[in-house]
Design a protein around this motif. Structure first.
Motif, PDB file in Angstrom:
ATOM      1  N   SER A 122       0.848  -1.189   0.000  1.00  0.00           N
ATOM      2  CA  SER A 122       0.000   0.000   0.000  1.00  0.00           C
ATOM      3  C   SER A 122       0.881   1.236   0.000  1.00  0.00           C
ATOM      4  CB  SER A 122      -0.888   0.003   1.252  1.00  0.00           C
ATOM      5  OG  SER A 122      -0.090  -0.025   2.420  1.00  0.00           O
ATOM      6  N   THR A 123       0.285   2.374  -0.259  1.00  0.00           N
ATOM      7  CA  THR A 123       1.042   3.613  -0.270  1.00  0.00           C
ATOM      8  C   THR A 123       1.655   3.845   1.102  1.00  0.00           C
ATOM      9  OG1 THR A 123      -0.497   4.524  -1.871  1.00  0.00           O
ATOM     10  CG2 THR A 123       0.921   6.093  -0.683  1.00  0.00           C
ATOM     11  N   ALA A 124       2.970   4.072   1.116  1.00  0.00           N
ATOM     12  CA  ALA A 124       3.682   4.195   2.393  1.00  0.00           C
ATOM     13  C   ALA A 124       3.344   5.522   3.051  1.00  0.00           C
ATOM     14  CB  ALA A 124       5.182   4.098   2.150  1.00  0.00           C
ATOM     15  N   ALA A 125       3.179   5.490   4.359  1.00  0.00           N
ATOM     16  CA  ALA A 125       2.994   6.719   5.129  1.00  0.00           C
ATOM     17  C   ALA A 125       4.328   7.423   5.249  1.00  0.00           C
ATOM     18  CB  ALA A 125       2.441   6.383   6.515  1.00  0.00           C
ATOM     19  N   SER A 126       4.289   8.693   5.606  1.00  0.00           N
ATOM     20  CA  SER A 126       5.517   9.481   5.654  1.00  0.00           C
ATOM     21  C   SER A 126       6.522   8.920   6.642  1.00  0.00           C
ATOM     22  CB  SER A 126       5.183  10.940   6.007  1.00  0.00           C
ATOM     23  OG  SER A 126       4.527  10.989   7.263  1.00  0.00           O
ATOM     24  N   GLU A 127       6.052   8.280   7.712  1.00  0.00           N
ATOM     25  CA  GLU A 127       6.986   7.759   8.699  1.00  0.00           C
ATOM     26  C   GLU A 127       7.487   6.367   8.358  1.00  0.00           C
ATOM     27  OE1 GLU A 127       3.876   8.475   9.205  1.00  0.00           O
ATOM     28  OE2 GLU A 127       2.783   6.848  10.182  1.00  0.00           O
ATOM     29  N   ASP A 128       6.947   5.719   7.311  1.00  0.00           N
ATOM     30  CA  ASP A 128       7.368   4.386   6.943  1.00  0.00           C
ATOM     31  C   ASP A 128       8.698   4.433   6.197  1.00  0.00           C
ATOM     32  OD1 ASP A 128       5.147   3.284   8.063  1.00  0.00           O
ATOM     33  OD2 ASP A 128       3.978   3.279   6.200  1.00  0.00           O
ATOM     34  N   PRO A 129       9.442   3.304   6.148  1.00  0.00           N
ATOM     35  CA  PRO A 129      10.690   3.264   5.392  1.00  0.00           C
ATOM     36  C   PRO A 129      10.429   3.545   3.923  1.00  0.00           C
ATOM     37  CG  PRO A 129      10.489   1.365   6.854  1.00  0.00           C
ATOM     38  CD  PRO A 129       9.161   2.057   6.857  1.00  0.00           C
ATOM     39  N   PRO A 130      11.385   4.126   3.219  1.00  0.00           N
ATOM     40  CA  PRO A 130      11.192   4.421   1.794  1.00  0.00           C
ATOM     41  C   PRO A 130      11.000   3.142   1.001  1.00  0.00           C
ATOM     42  CG  PRO A 130      13.492   4.735   2.450  1.00  0.00           C
ATOM     43  CD  PRO A 130      12.701   4.558   3.709  1.00  0.00           C
ATOM     44  N   CYS A 131      10.165   3.220  -0.031  1.00  0.00           N
ATOM     45  CA  CYS A 131       9.871   2.053  -0.860  1.00  0.00           C
ATOM     46  C   CYS A 131      11.078   1.693  -1.720  1.00  0.00           C
ATOM     47  CB  CYS A 131       8.676   2.332  -1.761  1.00  0.00           C
ATOM     48  SG  CYS A 131       7.113   2.482  -0.859  1.00  0.00           S
ATOM     49  N   ALA A 132      11.268   0.386  -1.922  1.00  0.00           N
ATOM     50  CA  ALA A 132      12.362  -0.095  -2.761  1.00  0.00           C
ATOM     51  C   ALA A 132      12.018   0.123  -4.234  1.00  0.00           C
ATOM     52  CB  ALA A 132      12.621  -1.565  -2.479  1.00  0.00           C
ATOM     53  N   PRO A 133      13.015   0.316  -5.088  1.00  0.00           N
ATOM     54  CA  PRO A 133      12.756   0.512  -6.515  1.00  0.00           C
ATOM     55  C   PRO A 133      12.492  -0.810  -7.217  1.00  0.00           C
ATOM     56  CG  PRO A 133      15.110   0.517  -6.115  1.00  0.00           C
ATOM     57  CD  PRO A 133      14.451   0.421  -4.765  1.00  0.00           C
ATOM     58  N   THR A 134      11.850  -0.758  -8.357  1.00  0.00           N
ATOM     59  CA  THR A 134      11.667  -1.934  -9.196  1.00  0.00           C
ATOM     60  C   THR A 134      12.935  -2.152 -10.016  1.00  0.00           C
ATOM     61  OG1 THR A 134      10.795  -0.676 -11.062  1.00  0.00           O
ATOM     62  CG2 THR A 134       9.214  -1.400  -9.377  1.00  0.00           C
ATOM     63  N   VAL A 135      13.050  -3.328 -10.619  1.00  0.00           N
ATOM     64  CA  VAL A 135      14.200  -3.627 -11.465  1.00  0.00           C
ATOM     65  C   VAL A 135      14.290  -2.632 -12.623  1.00  0.00           C
ATOM     66  CG1 VAL A 135      15.188  -5.315 -13.064  1.00  0.00           C
ATOM     67  CG2 VAL A 135      14.274  -6.066 -10.866  1.00  0.00           C
ATOM     68  N   HIS A 136      13.147  -2.302 -13.212  1.00  0.00           N
ATOM     69  CA  HIS A 136      13.142  -1.332 -14.319  1.00  0.00           C
ATOM     70  C   HIS A 136      13.667   0.027 -13.862  1.00  0.00           C
ATOM     71  CE1 HIS A 136      11.891   0.848 -17.891  1.00  0.00           C
ATOM     72  NE2 HIS A 136      11.251   1.703 -17.112  1.00  0.00           N
ATOM     73  N   GLN A 137      13.251   0.476 -12.688  1.00  0.00           N
ATOM     74  CA  GLN A 137      13.731   1.755 -12.175  1.00  0.00           C
ATOM     75  C   GLN A 137      15.238   1.742 -11.950  1.00  0.00           C
ATOM     76  OE1 GLN A 137      11.026   1.933  -8.769  1.00  0.00           O
ATOM     77  NE2 GLN A 137      10.088   3.781  -9.623  1.00  0.00           N
ATOM     78  N   VAL A 138      15.730   0.631 -11.424  1.00  0.00           N
ATOM     79  CA  VAL A 138      17.169   0.524 -11.159  1.00  0.00           C
ATOM     80  C   VAL A 138      17.959   0.545 -12.465  1.00  0.00           C
ATOM     81  CG1 VAL A 138      18.978  -0.963 -10.222  1.00  0.00           C
ATOM     82  CG2 VAL A 138      16.844  -0.676  -8.975  1.00  0.00           C
ATOM     83  N   GLN A 139      17.509  -0.231 -13.457  1.00  0.00           N
ATOM     84  CA  GLN A 139      18.195  -0.269 -14.747  1.00  0.00           C
ATOM     85  C   GLN A 139      18.192   1.100 -15.411  1.00  0.00           C
ATOM     86  OE1 GLN A 139      20.009  -2.603 -15.858  1.00  0.00           O
ATOM     87  NE2 GLN A 139      19.089  -4.621 -15.904  1.00  0.00           N
ATOM     88  N   SER A 140      17.054   1.772 -15.364  1.00  0.00           N
ATOM     89  CA  SER A 140      16.935   3.097 -15.969  1.00  0.00           C
ATOM     90  C   SER A 140      17.838   4.101 -15.264  1.00  0.00           C
ATOM     91  CB  SER A 140      15.476   3.560 -15.924  1.00  0.00           C
ATOM     92  OG  SER A 140      15.337   4.834 -16.500  1.00  0.00           O
ATOM     93  N   MET A 141      17.883   4.042 -13.932  1.00  0.00           N
ATOM     94  CA  MET A 141      18.735   4.943 -13.165  1.00  0.00           C
ATOM     95  C   MET A 141      20.207   4.690 -13.486  1.00  0.00           C
ATOM     96  SD  MET A 141      19.227   7.346 -10.883  1.00  0.00           S
ATOM     97  CE  MET A 141      17.758   7.565  -9.842  1.00  0.00           C
ATOM     98  N   LYS A 142      20.604   3.434 -13.545  1.00  0.00           N
ATOM     99  CA  LYS A 142      21.998   3.101 -13.834  1.00  0.00           C
ATOM    100  C   LYS A 142      22.394   3.620 -15.214  1.00  0.00           C
ATOM    101  CE  LYS A 142      25.271  -0.704 -13.263  1.00  0.00           C
ATOM    102  NZ  LYS A 142      25.849  -1.043 -14.548  1.00  0.00           N
ATOM    103  N   ALA A 143      21.496   3.465 -16.191  1.00  0.00           N
ATOM    104  CA  ALA A 143      21.783   3.965 -17.537  1.00  0.00           C
ATOM    105  C   ALA A 143      21.944   5.484 -17.528  1.00  0.00           C
ATOM    106  CB  ALA A 143      20.661   3.559 -18.492  1.00  0.00           C
TER     107      ALA A 143
END
Length: 362
Positions: free
Chosen positions: A244-265
């Motif tokens: 579910s959508t994380a509350a502000s006090e919750d740990p940050p959400c992990a990225p998806t594989v696509h997000q990681v690949q795109s960021m690395k590129a």
């Protein structure tokens, strides 16, 4: 590790053997806005270590700062290369409270080697890469220790002002620090927040003309993002839709594989641009090529690959890169112009070769 030459702050000599007085010497090459500087550190062990507390958590002084630690330090220049405010004797005896304030807001100074207020106690967050030399120093220090540093331009010239520069000598005191984490102790979401922060900081530095600093920020981001490409990221992608959508006090959400690949590129592509402007075409080519493999639809990466190949006189590879760019952007005037320049250079080269052969046989 994929990085610009000298940007990754790595030791170039292992720590020397301890002498009888408990002093060791370490050397490395560090990044400053004015270029690469060779740093030599002499660590003086102190017998008056402190314990550090953070919200009631005790931390033995035998430990050292880690990523995210708030570090309370004072840097004093000991020669005339940079001037520092005078420090009153009573201030040096008062010490520093263990109740840490927020990290000091530091402004990046393009004409300074040491990115930290001189002669006064300052709190910074380890890992942000703002005061590069000081960060590397405190990574190996314990609370209560002092070290002496000697900085010399790595190529003997201050690259910002293009003139010979005298060495800088300073002392760094680490009064206390809060607990931090090793990278392997961080969750994927925490690493992702650091990656995004480094990328944003790299963009700010690039726009301000701090090319070395931008390269360092992108390299720091790459060092963390490559750890997100394993099985852990795969599991996070499978679970992401169930969260579910994380509350502000919750740990940050992990990225998806696509997000990681795109960021690395994108990081490889941005680092390639910095290296092109720093006249490091071979490294720029390497990073641009990695970006195109990770994300073949990235037009900027193909353009930077073509530019880098042109600079190292690999014209056929440059032609292929610009043709790939035209497939993505048929109306690209830059690619069309580059291809014409390549054809012109080849004709000129062939003509010169023909003249040489003619002279040889005549």
């Amino acid at each position: 590790m994929d990085t610009v030459e000298g940007v990754q702050q790595a030791q170039i000599d292992s720590p020397a053997a301890h002498d009888p007085d408990g002093v060791d010497v370490t050397s490395w090459v560090s990044v400053c806005p004015r270029g690469l500087w060779a740093v030599q550190k002499t660590l003086t062990l102190s017998g008056s270590h402190q314990k550090v507390s953070n919200s009631g958590e005790g931390l033995s002084s035998a430990n050292k700062p880690r990523l995210g630690s708030l570090c309370r330090v004072r840097v004093c220049v000991t020669d005339q290369a940079e001037t520092s405010p005078s420090v009153k004797e009573d201030e040096t005896k008062r010490g520093v409270p263990l109740d840490f304030p927020e990290a000091t807001v530091l402004q990046r100074q393009l004409d300074s080697v040491l990115q930290i207020p001189l002669g006064e106690w300052t709190t910074f967050r380890l890992g942000e890469g703002h005061c590069d030399v000081t960060e590397v120093c405190v990574e190996a220090m314990r609370a209560g220790e002092t070290c002496q540093i000697r900085l010399i331009p790595a190529n003997g010239v201050d690259t910002w002002h293009s003139r010979p520069t005298e060495e800088v000598r300073a002392t760094v005191e680490l009064q206390a620090f809060t607990p931090g984490k090793e990278s392997w102790q961080m969750s994927p979401g925490e690493k992702w927040e650091w990656v995004r922060s480094h990328k944003e900081r790299g963009g700010q530095r690039f726009r301000s003309g701090d090319l070395w600093g931008a390269s360092d920020s992108y390299s720091r981001a790459l060092k963390l993002v490559i750890t997100l490409l394993g099985c852990e990221a795969d599991r996070q992608e499978q679970q992401i839709d169930e969260q579910s959508t994380a509350a502000s006090e919750d740990p940050p959400c992990a990225p998806t594989v696509h997000q990681v690949q795109s960021m690395k590129a994108e990081l490889h592509s941005n680092l390639s641009l910095c290296q092109l402007k720093l006249k490091q075409p071979a490294r720029a080519k390497e990073n641009a090529a990695k970006a195109t493999r990770l994300e073949p639809g990235g037009a900027k990466a193909w353009y930077r690959l073509g530019q880098a190949c042109q600079m190292v006189n690999e014209l056929e590879e440059a032609r292929l890169a610009f043709r790939e760019l035209l497939k993505l952007q048929p109306e690209s005037a830059a690619a069309t112009k580059a291809l014409k320049e390549i054809t012109s250079r080849e004709r000129e080269t062939n003509a010169q070769l023909g003249q040489r052969l003619s002279k040889m046989f005549n």
